[in-house]
Enzyme design. Structure first.
Site, PDB file in Angstrom:
ATOM      1  CG  ASP A 158      -5.295  -7.873  -5.559  1.00 38.20           C
ATOM      2  OD1 ASP A 158      -5.926  -8.808  -5.079  1.00 38.20           O
ATOM      3  OD2 ASP A 158      -4.582  -7.113  -4.873  1.00 38.20           O
ATOM      4  N   GLY A 165      -2.526  -2.324  -7.035  1.00 40.23           N
ATOM      5  CA  GLY A 165      -1.357  -3.197  -7.005  1.00 40.23           C
ATOM      6  C   GLY A 165      -1.452  -4.320  -8.029  1.00 40.23           C
ATOM      7  CB  SER A 216      -1.559 -10.486   1.033  1.00 41.83           C
ATOM      8  OG  SER A 216      -2.923 -10.670   1.372  1.00 41.83           O
ATOM      9  CB  SER A 217      -4.451  -7.262   4.498  1.00 41.18           C
ATOM     10  OG  SER A 217      -4.132  -6.035   3.886  1.00 41.18           O
ATOM     11  CG  HIS A 266      -1.871  -1.080   1.346  1.00 44.87           C
ATOM     12  ND1 HIS A 266      -1.767  -2.101   2.250  1.00 44.87           N
ATOM     13  CD2 HIS A 266      -3.004  -1.325   0.650  1.00 44.87           C
ATOM     14  CE1 HIS A 266      -2.782  -2.923   2.117  1.00 44.87           C
ATOM     15  NE2 HIS A 266      -3.547  -2.487   1.152  1.00 44.87           N
ATOM     16  CD  GLN A 271      -8.737  -5.295  -7.041  1.00 46.73           C
ATOM     17  OE1 GLN A 271      -9.579  -5.809  -6.328  1.00 46.73           O
ATOM     18  NE2 GLN A 271      -7.740  -4.584  -6.554  1.00 46.73           N
TER      19      GLN A 271
HETATM   20  O1  PAF Z   1      -7.708  -4.433  -3.723  1.00 47.27           O
HETATM   21  C1  PAF Z   1      -8.447  -4.045  -2.805  1.00 47.27           C
HETATM   22  O2  PAF Z   1      -7.994  -3.768  -1.695  1.00 47.27           O
HETATM   23  C2  PAF Z   1      -9.933  -3.916  -3.053  1.00 47.27           C
HETATM   24  O3  PAF Z   1     -10.394  -4.914  -3.888  1.00 47.27           O
HETATM   25  C3  PAF Z   1     -10.349  -2.520  -3.575  1.00 47.27           C
HETATM   26  C4  PAF Z   1      -9.746  -2.234  -4.932  1.00 47.27           C
HETATM   27  C5  PAF Z   1      -9.899  -1.454  -2.592  1.00 47.27           C
HETATM   28  C6  PAF Z   1     -11.862  -2.449  -3.706  1.00 47.27           C
HETATM   29  O4  PAF Z   1     -12.495  -2.654  -2.508  1.00 47.27           O
END
Ligand code: PAF
Length: 281
Positions: free
Chosen positions: A150, A147, A185-186, A37, A153
């Site tokens: 993912d 990031g 990763s969290s 992050h 995503q």
């Molecule tokens: O990657 C994440 O942390 C989440 O999927 C996001 C993009 C913040 C959407 O909730």
């Protein structure tokens, strides 16, 4: 650093910045910050005049049996880290503010969402796309940072932005790894010390395929087998959800591997489901 949980005031603040000629970068997050992050916040800081970080554990992207209730949270530490990394505005909406009583509009990109993670998490990306589009409409960013951990995503959000002519540039930030190679990763916080030690083998398996590719192997099936064999020997407690070698943009399986072919995987280890990806070249 400003902190606000009210979509309307964040919208007004971002509009005021843009009216004054200042560019805005958004880093959408679910909090419990780690170096991945932070690297996105720093990249956003370099790119735009104002940096907005959203911190919202989005319920609509969790399936009914998933970890919404236990998802790791540490809002105080997150606030401090955002402040230390030059964030101008931390947006911390509540679920009620994001999903009011009669909420009924959803966004999805079915073509890219039904494969890979979408097979075990069929509603996940619909929740992600919907919340991300809402965040874009609230923060009206010039740039939005996601990031590369993912990968699916990021690919889906790029597609959504292009398909819907969203006036935002989607920027991918490099996957950040722990010293032993585990993708940050969290959800790594779910691992017991033993599992955490073993988890480093996930990326080692991908590296084994890279080495085989560098030695001339081009068959995706053989490269996949090389990874699965490595995990069988070195990560017997892991359960592979999926492992695929895909085109980096279309996410379609690539039987003949190329330098830009992406190895994408999700592996269950204890209570955690860990995702990782790497290019072959
Ligand atoms: O990657 C994440 O942390 C989440 O999927 C996001 C993009 C913040 C959407 O909730």
């Amino acid at each position: 650093m400003m902190i606000s949980s009210a979509p309307r005031s964040v919208q007004e603040q971002c509009a005021a910045w843009r009216k004054a000629g200042q560019s805005v970068a958004l880093v959408p997050t679910m909090g419990f910050f780690h170096q991945g992050h932070v690297s996105l916040m720093q990249a956003a800081r370099e790119k735009a005049d104002k940096v907005v970080v959203s911190l919202f554990v989005n319920p609509s992207q969790f399936g009914p049996a998933e970890d919404l209730g236990s998802y790791p949270r540490d809002p105080e530490r997150d606030r401090a880290m955002a402040g230390e990394n030059g964030v101008d505005l931390l947006f911390t909406p509540s679920s009620r503010e994001m999903y009011p009583l009669h909420f009924g509009t959803w966004v999805s990109v079915p073509s890219l969402s039904e494969t890979l993670c979408g097979k075990t998490r069929p509603t996940h990306f619909k929740g992600v796309c919907t919340v991300v589009l809402k965040l874009f409409n609230i923060c009206t960013p010039d740039f939005a940072f996601f990031g590369e951990k993912d990968w699916q995503q990021l690919t889906i959000i790029k597609r959504m932005a292009e398909d819907l002519n969203l006036p935002v540039q989607i920027v991918g930030g490099p996957l950040v790894r722990e010293a032993d190679g585990l993708a940050m990763s969290s959800r790594n916080s779910y691992l017991t010390p033993k599992e955490r030690f073993a988890a480093a083998q996930i990326s080692q398996g991908l590296h084994a395929a890279r080495a085989r590719f560098a030695a001339g192997e081009r068959s995706a099936a053989k490269l996949e087998k090389c990874i699965l064999d490595y995990w069988l020997d070195n990560l017997p407690q892991g359960r592979v959800d999926y492992l695929e070698l895909v085109h980096p943009d279309t996410l379609e399986a690539q039987p003949l591997a190329r330098t830009d072919t992406r190895m994408i995987t999700a592996v269950y280890l204890g209570k955690a489901r860990l995702i990782d990806n790497m290019s072959l070249g």
